[in-house]
Design an enzyme around this catalytic site. Structure first.
Site, mmCIF file in Angstrom:
data_model
loop_
_atom_site.group_PDB
_atom_site.id
_atom_site.type_symbol
_atom_site.label_atom_id
_atom_site.label_comp_id
_atom_site.label_asym_id
_atom_site.label_seq_id
_atom_site.Cartn_x
_atom_site.Cartn_y
_atom_site.Cartn_z
ATOM 1 C CB CYS A 260 -0.144 9.955 6.343
ATOM 2 S SG CYS A 260 0.219 9.696 4.601
ATOM 3 C CB CYS B 238 -0.936 0.027 1.194
ATOM 4 S SG CYS B 238 -2.007 -1.392 1.239
#
Ligand SMILES: Cc1ncc(COP(=O)(O)O)c(C=O)c1O
Lengths: 134, 404
Positions: free
Chosen positions: A106, A37
């Site tokens: 994130c 990913c």
């Protein structure tokens, strides 16, 4: 993609890059994400007297926002109790770094990394307690 | 050396100063409409367009009469595919292509699929090549068009056009190639390659943006198209709309320069590419070349820097313009579909950087880029948990680490 000032600062001067001894009793290690990913974070905490986080280190494979999120949380958790560190929310990270919507994941990863590190530390403590003679 | 450095010449190229100079009068004194048949303004514009048409034709070994000017390769791809589909619908509606084509081809074919056409997507190997025998095996009596690009825009792989063209010719099926990246970068000849339709774009070969062409073969066989743009009947009815005279003039001059300087251009870009590759492989471990080792565009270098994410690496070279196949550089969060089609592991797709070296790059620029990449990769590997694991001998490629 243009980056916020704070992302750039953390990217240029990342805080607390490195590793702690993952086999040490007082170190908790969180490893989250997936290489496929495009982001993996390893976050470690060293816990002392009164469950206070004395040190934190990270290593991150990911974009600038992922690196900045890791760097920021290692700064934030130092000096906090485990209880307080558990309260860090991804939105706080995202706001501090002014992350755009596509980069919110994130900050989510950074929150997960902290929780994983704390969980690892607690597990070690428990097995130490169980394993030690009464 | 001036910063920032442009090394993204597959995205677009700088207009050559010689091209710009030729274009300028057509924005001022020579502003006429090329379709104005009864005054000198029109005649001058028309003469300039016809001269440019010859130049563009010559670049690919065609006659000017086979060139239809468009707004770019996207429009040319649309016109070729939709135009053939409509004109030849009584023959059939089967198309053959491959998965690393530009979206201008893939998405146009998707439109046809929604309208009931069938499309065969031939596989590519690890280097991005299609096998000509696979084209032959996929042809049916309902196949109206084979569309296979000349050169890939990400990994630079050059497809075996001549072999595919020979098969299509033998079977009487039309062959289209998107040569936006190929024309002007290597020897391209519509006769030697037996292609019937070719998409071209000026801004990929040091001409202006917003102008392109479709080569439409006039004999052996004569290719027919239904237009996609209707109106005044310009371009022999195949593409209506007042011609972009300054753009076309620039395209012509850009094509002339590419043709006349081809050998020098190939030598220049290839030498710089090899210099960059050699420096990087000398200083860094765990590099992989994406694409084909030799059958590739001379200025293309697509590398994966294992354990380092592409966008983070681009931040380390912020005064250098390149691009990455990393998901983080796209809105979709998907890594490059081209790299995935080649079977590049996703982890390495996230770690890829495309260097596009062009006419105006210099050795000093290449050396500067190399030094920035080396420093950046070393810095990022020092903070990469994957690099750490690799050093410790722990495999990570397929791992997934879960939150509690
Ligand atoms: C292979 C290929 N086809 C088509 C295009 C689209 O060209 P244009 O920008 O002229 O529409 C490009 C450029 O992005 C390309 O690389």
């Amino acid at each position: 993609m243009t980056y916020s000032e704070s992302v750039l600062n953390h990217y240029e001067n990342p805080q607390n890059v490195g590793a702690l001894d993952k086999s040490a009793e007082d170190v908790g290690t969180g490893l989250v994400g997936a290489p496929a990913c495009g982001d993996v974070m390893k976050l470690q905490i060293k816990v002392g007297e009164g469950d206070i986080i004395q040190d934190a280190k990270f290593k991150t494979f990911g974009c600038g926002s992922a690196i900045a999120s890791s760097s920021l949380v290692t700064e934030w958790v130092k000096g906090k109790s485990l209880e307080e560190a558990m309260k860090i929310r991804n939105v706080d990270i995202a706001n501090e770094l002014a992350l755009p919507p596509v980069k919110i994941h994130c900050s989510v990863l950074a929150e997960d990394a902290i929780k994983a590190a704390i969980a690892d530390y607690r597990k070690k403590q428990q097995s130490a307690a169980v394993g030690s003679p009464a | 050396m001036k910063l920032p450095i442009y090394m993204d010449n597959h995205a677009t190229t700088r207009v050559d100063p010689r091209v710009l100079e030729r274009m300028l009068p057509f924005f001022s004194d020579d502003f006429g409409n090329a379709a104005s048949r009864n005054h000198p303004f029109g005649w001058k514009a028309e003469a300039a367009v016809e001269a440019a048409r010859e130049e563009v034709g010559q670049l690919i070994g065609a006659s000017g009469r086979e060139i239809v000017f468009t707004s770019g390769a996207t429009e040319s791809d649309n016109l070729a595919i939709l135009g053939v589909a409509e004109f030849y619908q009584s023959k059939g509606s089967h198309f053959i292509t491959q998965p690393t084509e530009h979206k201008a081809v893939l998405d146009t074919l998707k439109v046809l699929e929604r309208r009931g056409a069938s499309v065969t997507y031939l596989p590519v190997d690890r280097t991005g090549l299609v096998r000509p025998e696979a084209v032959e095996a996929a042809l049916t009596d309902k196949t109206v068009l084979v569309t296979i690009m000349a050169a890939n825009n990400e990994v630079g792989t050059l497809q075996p056009l001549a072999e595919i063209g020979a098969i299509c010719r033998k079977k009487g099926v039309l062959f289209h190639t998107d040569a936006a990246q190929g024309a002007g970068k290597f020897d391209f000849d519509v006769e030697a390659m037996n292609v019937d339709l070719v998409s071209l774009s000026a801004h990929k070969l040091y001409g202006p943006k917003g102008v392109g062409a479709l080569y439409v073969r006039r004999k052996n066989p004569r290719v027919r198209l239904s237009p996609t743009m209707h109106g005044g009947g310009h371009e022999r009815g195949m593409r209506s709309g007042t011609l972009n005279v300054p753009g076309i003039v620039g395209f012509g001059e850009a094509a002339r320069i590419c043709r006349e300087e081809l050998a020098h251009e190939i030598a220049h870009t290839q030498a710089l590419r090899e210099r960059l590759y050699a420096t990087l492989t000398k200083e860094l471990t765990h590099l992989t070349l994406n694409g084909h080792p030799t059958l590739r565009l001379p200025g293309n270098l697509n590398l994966s820097f294992a354990f380092v994410e592409g966008e983070a690496l681009m931040m380390a070279m912020k005064d250098i313009a390149v691009s990455s196949g990393s998901a983080c550089t796209s809105a979709s969060l998907e890594p490059s579909y081209v790299l995935r089609a080649l079977g590049v592991p996703e982890e390495l797709a996230h770690s890829s950087i495309r260097f596009g070296i062009g006419r105006f790059n210099t050795e000093a620029e290449v050396d500067y880029v190399a030094s920035k990449v080396i420093t950046g990769v070393k810095k990022l590997r020092a903070m990469s948990p994957l690099y750490e694991m690799a050093q410790e001998g722990v495999g990570s490629a397929s791992a997934s680490f879960q939150a509690p």
